[in-house]
Design an enzyme around this catalytic site. Structure first.
Site, PDB file in Angstrom:
ATOM      1  N   LYS A 186       0.776  -1.050   0.284  1.00 41.42           N
ATOM      2  CA  LYS A 186       0.085  -0.004  -0.010  1.00 41.42           C
ATOM      3  C   LYS A 186       0.835   1.341  -0.130  1.00 41.42           C
ATOM      4  CE  LYS A 186      -4.200  -1.730   1.129  1.00 41.42           C
ATOM      5  NZ  LYS A 186      -5.569  -1.849   1.752  1.00 41.42           N
TER       6      LYS A 186
ATOM      7  N   LYS B 292      -4.199 -10.368  -6.262  1.00 43.68           N
ATOM      8  CA  LYS B 292      -5.619 -10.879  -5.646  1.00 43.68           C
ATOM      9  C   LYS B 292      -6.627 -10.105  -6.035  1.00 43.68           C
ATOM     10  CE  LYS B 292      -6.227  -7.992  -1.379  1.00 43.68           C
ATOM     11  NZ  LYS B 292      -7.313  -7.824  -0.808  1.00 43.68           N
TER      12      LYS B 292
ATOM     13  N   LYS C 249     -10.750  -4.592  -3.986  1.00 42.69           N
ATOM     14  CA  LYS C 249     -11.962  -3.595  -3.869  1.00 42.69           C
ATOM     15  C   LYS C 249     -11.363  -2.163  -4.663  1.00 42.69           C
ATOM     16  CE  LYS C 249     -13.293  -4.134   0.626  1.00 42.69           C
ATOM     17  NZ  LYS C 249     -12.967  -3.493   1.782  1.00 42.69           N
TER      18      LYS C 249
HETATM   19  P1  ATP Z   1      -8.150  -3.870  -0.685  1.00 40.95           P
HETATM   20  O1  ATP Z   1      -7.861  -4.610  -1.766  1.00 40.95           O
HETATM   21  O2  ATP Z   1      -8.829  -2.335  -1.044  1.00 40.95           O
HETATM   22  O3  ATP Z   1      -7.684  -3.381   0.643  1.00 40.95           O
HETATM   23  P2  ATP Z   1     -10.074  -6.007   0.311  1.00 40.95           P
HETATM   24  O4  ATP Z   1     -10.712  -6.351  -0.936  1.00 40.95           O
HETATM   25  O5  ATP Z   1      -8.609  -6.534   0.633  1.00 40.95           O
HETATM   26  O6  ATP Z   1      -9.886  -4.274   0.196  1.00 40.95           O
HETATM   27  P3  ATP Z   1     -10.898  -5.775   2.825  1.00 40.95           P
HETATM   28  O7  ATP Z   1     -11.680  -4.979   3.562  1.00 40.95           O
HETATM   29  O8  ATP Z   1      -9.259  -5.277   3.174  1.00 40.95           O
HETATM   30  O9  ATP Z   1     -10.903  -5.971   1.482  1.00 40.95           O
HETATM   31  O10 ATP Z   1     -10.892  -7.097   3.386  1.00 40.95           O
HETATM   32  C1  ATP Z   1     -11.956  -7.958   3.842  1.00 40.95           C
HETATM   33  C2  ATP Z   1     -11.606  -9.361   4.199  1.00 40.95           C
HETATM   34  O11 ATP Z   1     -11.519  -9.958   2.735  1.00 40.95           O
HETATM   35  C3  ATP Z   1     -10.214  -9.613   4.758  1.00 40.95           C
HETATM   36  O12 ATP Z   1     -10.611 -10.739   5.707  1.00 40.95           O
HETATM   37  C4  ATP Z   1      -9.582 -10.088   3.495  1.00 40.95           C
HETATM   38  O13 ATP Z   1      -8.224 -10.992   3.790  1.00 40.95           O
HETATM   39  C5  ATP Z   1     -10.456 -10.703   2.572  1.00 40.95           C
HETATM   40  N1  ATP Z   1     -10.113 -10.593   1.136  1.00 40.95           N
HETATM   41  C6  ATP Z   1      -9.928  -9.415   0.325  1.00 40.95           C
HETATM   42  N2  ATP Z   1      -9.527  -9.630  -0.896  1.00 40.95           N
HETATM   43  C7  ATP Z   1      -9.558 -11.058  -0.865  1.00 40.95           C
HETATM   44  C8  ATP Z   1      -9.386 -12.005  -2.026  1.00 40.95           C
HETATM   45  N3  ATP Z   1      -9.105 -11.567  -3.169  1.00 40.95           N
HETATM   46  N4  ATP Z   1      -9.434 -13.266  -1.744  1.00 40.95           N
HETATM   47  C9  ATP Z   1      -9.937 -13.842  -0.360  1.00 40.95           C
HETATM   48  N5  ATP Z   1     -10.203 -12.933   0.597  1.00 40.95           N
HETATM   49  C10 ATP Z   1      -9.858 -11.713   0.129  1.00 40.95           C
END
Ligand code: ATP
Ligand code: LTN
Length: 324
Positions: A110, A192, A195
């Protein structure tokens, strides 16, 4: 068992969040004491739009409810409604080596992405997360693969605190899915699904059938034509197979059998139909919940009161242990 987990109100939730995390919560809430938080203080560690933060918080809470998280069984609340999270985070900061924070993968990624805007909050993010977890004497933390390192650090912080000030915290354990703990981007399947990446790289829980079909049809696949799980050589197809097998509640082997002689196109079509079928109830439920914002506010308020009582009990112990 005591369970704690949270999601940031930082964008639209995608199927990675749902398949890897919320499905674990749904299982856990049946037999455990679960707390599911909307972690707004984490979401503001990177540039964000303050005028829509409240709306995003409600949206994440609505997704919890639309997914089947039951406020009768689980506690649902917003992090910033329980001030003890920042108090404990500050105290834990005093026993956390800066080096431990600098080596966190998420911090490195990040801070590279927001190179002009690296605030101390981004570095200290895992300490706030440790406070979230330890404040409730959490035993199990269900998350996706990318958060495993942070939960392990929370455990290390708890161990260090107990050694220095006496037994105060339960040592939390991480729980991740055996398959699907990291759902990959549709456009760059070695990264991965996130969002904060471009829209076509992910399936949002509220995408329309047309959006779903378009995104799956144009998702990156690999050379060759076999529908086989092999993340190294076929990351695109392996990711789609993982999504299919989780939605169908089948093993990867059985998912492969379903498409033994099929083309990529047939497989993608079937996956799109399945996603449309599984995600339609989300869109319907969200529309229904949007019509009763006061119901969500009431649930969050009751959740914060319940969480606050537990947080205060832990803080009393912590202050005493630290001589404050
Ligand atoms: P960003 O990528 O913008 O940081 P994010 O999609 O990772 O956001 P978070 O709120 O940070 O969203 O994550 C919420 C939960 O979803 C966490 O437990 C994280 O590990 C899980 N998670 C996020 N992206 C993935 C993914 N691609 N596959 C599996 N689990 C995920
Ligand atoms: N950092 C997590 C969200 C989060 C969390 C938590 C998860 C904040 N506090 C406590 C589990 C337990 C993320 O998903 N980015």
């Amino acid at each position: 068992m005591k369970i704690f987990s949270g999601i940031q109100p930082s964008g639209e939730l995608h199927i990675g969040n749902y398949l890897a995390v919320i499905t674990q919560w749904l299982d856990l809430q049946e037999k455990n004491d679960c707390i599911f938080c909307v972690v707004d203080w984490h979401a503001i560690t990177v540039p964000y739009n303050s005028s829509i933060l409240q709306q995003k918080i409600k949206e994440v809470a609505a997704i919890y409810l639309a997914s089947g998280i039951d406020p009768e069984k689980s506690t649902i609340f917003t992090q910033s409604a329980v001030k003890e999270h920042v108090e404990l985070a500050w105290l834990l900061n005093t026993i956390t080596p800066v080096g431990d924070l600098q080596r966190m993968t998420q911090f490195k990624e990040k801070s590279a992405k927001h190179a002009k805007n690296i605030c101390a909050g981004l570095l200290n993010y895992p300490v706030l997360m440790a406070a979230d977890i330890l404040l409730y004497q959490t035993e199990v933390v269900p998350v996706g693969q990318d958060q495993k390192q942070h939960v392990e650090l929370a455990r290390e912080i708890a161990r260090r605190f107990n050694a220095r000030f006496g037994e105060t915290f339960i040592l939390p354990k991480v729980q991740i899915m055996k398959i699907g703990a990291k759902i990959m981007s549709l456009t760059e399947p070695t990264k991965k699904m996130s969002k904060s990446d471009p829209d076509q790289s992910r399936i949002s829980l509220f995408d329309t059938p047309e959006q779903i079909k378009k995104k799956i049809a144009s998702s990156t696949t690999d050379s060759g034509h076999e529908i086989k799980y092999n993340p190294e050589e076929k990351p695109g197809i392996s990711n789609l197979l993982t999504i299919y097998s989780l939605l169908m509640e089948k093993t990867i082997k059985d998912a492969e059998k379903d498409f033994a002689n099929a083309s990529y196109q047939t497989f993608k079509q079937r996956l799109s139909e399945l996603l449309v079928e599984k995600l339609t109830p989300f869109r319907e439920k969200k529309t229904e919940l949007a019509q009763s914002p006061e119901r969500i506010e009431k649930i969050l308020k009751a959740g914060a009161e319940k969480a606050g009582i537990q947080a205060q009990a832990t803080m009393a112990k912590v202050r005493q242990a630290m001589g404050l």
